[in-house]
Design a protein around this motif. Sequence first.
Motif, PDB file in Angstrom:
ATOM      1  N   GLU A 121      17.640 -35.241  -5.851  1.00  0.00           N
ATOM      2  CA  GLU A 121      18.492 -34.450  -6.739  1.00  0.00           C
ATOM      3  C   GLU A 121      19.643 -33.856  -5.929  1.00  0.00           C
ATOM      4  O   GLU A 121      20.268 -34.562  -5.148  1.00  0.00           O
ATOM      5  N   SER A 122      19.960 -32.587  -6.103  1.00  0.00           N
ATOM      6  CA  SER A 122      21.104 -32.004  -5.392  1.00  0.00           C
ATOM      7  C   SER A 122      20.836 -31.929  -3.895  1.00  0.00           C
ATOM      8  O   SER A 122      19.780 -31.435  -3.470  1.00  0.00           O
ATOM      9  N   PRO A 123      21.779 -32.407  -3.083  1.00  0.00           N
ATOM     10  CA  PRO A 123      21.587 -32.331  -1.624  1.00  0.00           C
ATOM     11  C   PRO A 123      21.709 -30.908  -1.088  1.00  0.00           C
ATOM     12  O   PRO A 123      21.464 -30.668   0.088  1.00  0.00           O
ATOM     13  N   TYR A 124      22.083 -29.975  -1.947  1.00  0.00           N
ATOM     14  CA  TYR A 124      22.238 -28.579  -1.530  1.00  0.00           C
ATOM     15  C   TYR A 124      21.006 -27.734  -1.835  1.00  0.00           C
ATOM     16  O   TYR A 124      20.928 -26.583  -1.427  1.00  0.00           O
ATOM     17  N   ASP A 125      20.054 -28.325  -2.587  1.00  0.00           N
ATOM     18  CA  ASP A 125      18.878 -27.571  -3.010  1.00  0.00           C
ATOM     19  C   ASP A 125      17.621 -28.064  -2.303  1.00  0.00           C
ATOM     20  O   ASP A 125      17.592 -29.186  -1.795  1.00  0.00           O
ATOM     21  N   PRO A 126      16.566 -27.245  -2.276  1.00  0.00           N
ATOM     22  CA  PRO A 126      15.300 -27.704  -1.695  1.00  0.00           C
ATOM     23  C   PRO A 126      14.751 -28.897  -2.480  1.00  0.00           C
ATOM     24  O   PRO A 126      14.996 -29.030  -3.684  1.00  0.00           O
ATOM     25  N   VAL A 127      14.005 -29.774  -1.805  1.00  0.00           N
ATOM     26  CA  VAL A 127      13.408 -30.933  -2.464  1.00  0.00           C
ATOM     27  C   VAL A 127      12.279 -30.471  -3.366  1.00  0.00           C
ATOM     28  O   VAL A 127      11.462 -29.627  -2.991  1.00  0.00           O
ATOM     29  N   LYS A 128      12.243 -31.037  -4.570  1.00  0.00           N
ATOM     30  CA  LYS A 128      11.209 -30.662  -5.538  1.00  0.00           C
ATOM     31  C   LYS A 128       9.891 -31.347  -5.189  1.00  0.00           C
ATOM     32  O   LYS A 128       9.871 -32.475  -4.691  1.00  0.00           O
ATOM     33  N   GLN A 129       8.769 -30.645  -5.440  1.00  0.00           N
ATOM     34  CA  GLN A 129       7.455 -31.275  -5.263  1.00  0.00           C
ATOM     35  C   GLN A 129       7.346 -32.456  -6.220  1.00  0.00           C
ATOM     36  O   GLN A 129       7.599 -32.320  -7.416  1.00  0.00           O
ATOM     37  N   THR A 130       7.001 -33.615  -5.672  1.00  0.00           N
ATOM     38  CA  THR A 130       7.067 -34.854  -6.451  1.00  0.00           C
ATOM     39  C   THR A 130       5.849 -35.726  -6.169  1.00  0.00           C
ATOM     40  O   THR A 130       5.361 -35.779  -5.041  1.00  0.00           O
ATOM     41  N   MET A 131       5.390 -36.405  -7.200  1.00  0.00           N
ATOM     42  CA  MET A 131       4.297 -37.361  -7.039  1.00  0.00           C
ATOM     43  C   MET A 131       4.778 -38.742  -7.498  1.00  0.00           C
ATOM     44  O   MET A 131       5.536 -38.868  -8.459  1.00  0.00           O
ATOM     45  N   TYR A 132       4.325 -39.780  -6.778  1.00  0.00           N
ATOM     46  CA  TYR A 132       4.714 -41.166  -7.026  1.00  0.00           C
ATOM     47  C   TYR A 132       3.463 -41.957  -7.409  1.00  0.00           C
ATOM     48  O   TYR A 132       2.509 -42.008  -6.639  1.00  0.00           O
ATOM     49  N   LEU A 133       3.494 -42.546  -8.616  1.00  0.00           N
ATOM     50  CA  LEU A 133       2.319 -43.249  -9.112  1.00  0.00           C
ATOM     51  C   LEU A 133       2.687 -44.680  -9.498  1.00  0.00           C
ATOM     52  O   LEU A 133       3.741 -44.920 -10.100  1.00  0.00           O
ATOM     53  N   VAL A 134       1.802 -45.619  -9.164  1.00  0.00           N
ATOM     54  CA  VAL A 134       2.017 -47.022  -9.522  1.00  0.00           C
ATOM     55  C   VAL A 134       1.585 -47.248 -10.966  1.00  0.00           C
ATOM     56  O   VAL A 134       0.451 -46.978 -11.343  1.00  0.00           O
TER      57      VAL A 134
END
Length: 806
Positions: free
Chosen positions: A609-622
């Motif tokens: 997302e925005s390179p100026y903001d902290p990375v959001k907690q994200t999960m990757y599922l197949v």
Amino acid sequence: MIKNYIKIAWRNLLKNKGYSALNIGGLAVGMAVALLIGLWIYDELSFNKYHKNYDRIAKVMMNRNSNGQSFTDFSLPRPLEFELRNKYGSSFKNIVMSRWTEGHILSVGDKKISQAGRFMQPGAPEMLTLQMVKGSWTGLKDPHSIMLSSSTATALFGDENPVDKTLRIDNQMDVKVTGVYQDLPANVEEFQNLQFLSTWDLLMANNKWMDAAKDQWGNSSFLMYVQLQPNTTFDGVSAMIKNAKQDNVSAEDRKFNFQVFLNPMSRWHLYSEWKNGINTGGRIQYVWMFGIICVFVLLLACINFMNLSTAHSEKRAREVGVRKAIGSMRSQLIKQFLCESFLIVFIAFILAILLVIALLPWFNGVSDKEMSMVWSNGYFWIISLVFIVFTGLVSGSYPAFYLSSFNPVQVLKGTLRAGRFASLPRRVLVVLQFTVSVVLIIGTIIVSRQIQYAKARPVGYSREGLMAIQIKSPDLFQRYNVLARELKNAGVATEISRTSSPTTAIWSNNDGVIWPNKSPDKVEGFGTIWITHDYGKTVGWDFAAGRDYSTAFTSDSISRASDSSTVHSIVVNEAAVKYMELKNPVGEVIRWGNYPFRIIGVIKDMVMESPYDPVKQTMYLVNFDEANSYIHIRINPKMSPGEAVAKTESIFKKLVPSVPFDYKFVDTEYARKFAAEERIGKIASFFAALAIFISCLGLFGLASFVAEKRTKEIGIRKVLGATLYTLWKMLSKEFVVLVMVASLIATPVAYYFLHNWLQNYEYRTPISWWVFAIAIGGSMVITLLTVSFQTIKATLTNPVKSLRSE
């Protein structure tokens, strides 16, 4: 009398060509800057006014509490529409549900084009007051209809009348053209690229999950716009509908404290930022910033005029003395000098208009706008007149009153001497000039550093050589496996995968995730990305712990038919591990919905997302069913991008001829995230350079005056043995001191404003001391270069000629 004033003023301008050129040039540049900024601000303030219901339209939004903070959501659940219609319908003239503006394939026979459009409810054309070329606002009442923009209609049907003709959307939905509307201008906020409008009912009929969402308060995947009745207010209606969702969710979900409200269209563009549930501003800060720059740059030009006019006062002292001696009143002299000032300002204004006309195409390119001179706007001419009168008065008032105050007896006897503080006003004005210039230089450097700082941020994957193709048709989804095999066999791609979101965005967020020792305060949602097994290899993500997905493990994928008792695999990012406070995340079992998941890997944070903001907690599922939005292709590094695109297009057209080949490079899309700041930085740099140029014009003129005034002194010193360096130092010292004073004032001022500006970004550059050192040092160099030309010229003059000047 006025004719006489103008004639004398014109003669004085011609007599002192160099002085006149500096004055008119400086004012013209200052006015040109003011006009350009004025056009930019006018464009910013006119956003969305194309819509005639501009002051009655709003987007429905919602605040929710999580972890002690309030978050603002733009997407809403479908049942909210029925709640507003049934309980509060009398307050609304229109309620329109919508999806986002998205790319779709429009085809007529063999002609196929990719266009951006929306599926909206029938009230949209009337609410947005689209300018209809053919058809009417009621065109979307037929569920199988579509309305096209003029450019799209021309692209598909040429000069034919498209109304009542049939076309196909995404190779699966047949619709009839019921209207054509004018292309919307660039300065509309959310509908800028609206090339077509089709019906909400058609979208629901072709997307079962969307249709099923009509009863799901937890599925916030839709947009809602409203138009208020004339006798209502945004605040009043917001207060009424505040609990429209809160009253319809479970007792468990009420902890989120959902608050529905209306965000007026008049605030969409300039007040687009939300923090902790509060509208904190947005582009309005740039409007104020450029407005202040406009005032100061024009002030710099006026200061030049006043400085040069008062500096040349002794040359015109005898003129004032003679005029007073033969009966001229002081009021007449004031009028004379003001008339001269207005003449200079008028000439400068004409030059400024010509400069703006010449610069506007370039300025539009830099600012990404479509501005033009508003010749037909009466307010433009009124403001221009006020502009000329105001600038003429500000620029000419001080010299007019100063020169007209000379005592004629002293002047004609040659006994007029400047007092100790006669030059003080000029010094103060020079300090003010360079204070503004140094602040602008520091600001330009900090903006540039902030952009570069964010650009240099590790993104957690490899952007270079990564191509993305959006899946806009089932035909492409069905032929994906064949396409992947062909691209690999041709040596074009090393890896190919599908995903539910592009790498530069997170399109889905979900809550309800449960993990060991979860705190009840942890209720914020997780970004959710559905992928195929080879997604990680394609994008080149980095593992901090654990392993990647593999087809060798049946648990590494999930589908709607999966057994809820089976523990499936999941990959999360470092931000998710930190959020869940897991010390040894690999092997931990978490739950989401009805399914248990074992964490098999932790990847380093991907900046999606925005390179100026902290990375959001994200999960990757197949999930092969859900990962159907984007295809990502890792281009073979041995092949040039141009060759890879050509071969990919050839294979694509052969295998999926029904779908236009529309691709994007991920590094280009990522670079767009910096576009707004880069544009602001370029504009600020341009205005800073012009401000410095205007200041240097003033310094050049003053240095010329000082050198001319001390001609005899320089001659005597040279006869007595003074060196070139000694004379240069003597003449330059005063200006260096003034710039030093300006720098000392500018430093804390710049730090204060820039520190506050950087607080808008979570990921921000530090303000280093060397930034101020460079700005001050650069100002010194510019000052010395500007002053040195005149001082060295004066010191090289033959002393015999200087001493015989009278």
